[in-house]
Design a protein around this motif. Sequence first.
Motif, PDB file in Angstrom:
ATOM      1  N   ASP A 190       0.757  -1.436  -0.124  1.00  0.00           N
ATOM      2  CA  ASP A 190      -0.049  -0.104  -0.067  1.00  0.00           C
ATOM      3  C   ASP A 190       0.772   1.270   0.015  1.00  0.00           C
ATOM      4  O   ASP A 190       0.595   2.341  -0.638  1.00  0.00           O
ATOM      5  CB  ASP A 190      -0.923  -0.181   1.287  1.00  0.00           C
ATOM      6  N   ASP A 191       1.779   1.383   0.820  1.00  0.00           N
ATOM      7  CA  ASP A 191       2.825   2.351   0.944  1.00  0.00           C
ATOM      8  C   ASP A 191       3.552   2.429  -0.712  1.00  0.00           C
ATOM      9  O   ASP A 191       3.516   3.799  -1.227  1.00  0.00           O
ATOM     10  CB  ASP A 191       4.111   2.134   1.841  1.00  0.00           C
TER      11      ASP A 191
ATOM     12  N   ILE B 250      10.720   3.131   2.343  1.00  0.00           N
ATOM     13  CA  ILE B 250       9.471   2.335   2.770  1.00  0.00           C
ATOM     14  C   ILE B 250       9.674   1.077   3.130  1.00  0.00           C
ATOM     15  O   ILE B 250       8.759   0.236   3.265  1.00  0.00           O
ATOM     16  CB  ILE B 250       8.106   2.618   1.903  1.00  0.00           C
TER      17      ILE B 250
END
Length: 329
Positions: free
Chosen positions: A2-3, A23
């Motif tokens: 999702d990041d 991330i």
Amino acid sequence: MDDLRLVIEINSGYVMRHQLNDIGHDDATIRRAMRAGILRRIRHGTYVLEAAWSHLSPTQRHCVLARSVLDKLGPGYVASHHTAAALLGLDVYGADLATVHVTRLDGRSGRREAGVVFHRGTVVPDEDVRTVGGLLVVAPIRAVFETCSQSSVEAGMVVASSAMRDHGIDAETMLEAGQQFAHWLGSRRARLAIRLSDGRLETVGEVRSLHMMWRHAIPRPELQHVIEDADGRFVARTDFTWLAARHTGEFDGLSKYGRLNPDRSDPGATVVAEKVREDAVREQLFGMSRWSWHGLDDHVQPETAGMIQRGIERSRTLYTRNAVHIPLS
């Protein structure tokens, strides 16, 4: 994941290696994602999601590539040439879309490196530059002239006709503004391409068709002519029409039978509708020639042009033999 998707969305299509690291994806993870077909590297240190990339057109891919380059270079550079044309939403044909073109704003010499061409030129920020999606891009007229000067006449006609159609810029305005570029190499070719262009041409295929007609000495047709019946009812709007010979020409591209086809679930319905439309045109005593993308290939063009020319002469014989001509004075 999702990041990752969020970063790519913010960047408008790409992610940098350092952002992946930030991330939580180290270099080994990036390599595994590439082997698994999740990520694709489009240039050094720049990645895209394979699933999204596979659905983009070549021009859309170039825009993603250009954005990644310009974001990294910073405000001292402006997108130019066919890169600017693509970012402005203009049609681009025959360009090297693996190469991004930028112009330096510091006046330093140009160079080419790592898939980027750095041009040196005089760019006046308040006059020559626009902002598109947060990126600095040369103005449409300059983008057209730059692209035309480095392209074939055919490719130049594609981008110029698109600017006329989508930005409402007429040929005279382009040619007048282009006088400041008269010293550029290729400027004469650019001016010819612009003079041959027309904003009524709706697709790349139609533009290339008009270029084929010019190249093979077919008389320039009327564009988007509306045919009506004897009672003034609409029958059809044709791509090309030679009124004196009562002949029409139609380019049949993917827009009619592919992704823009209103009957995508049943392509045959469109073919039938086009046949009905052609019959309606012939009922008004107009002949018709049709061709597709294949007919525009360089080695096939002489055959296509000959087919059109024979169709014009056949319609002239069939439909104008008994025509009554009333002098205007």
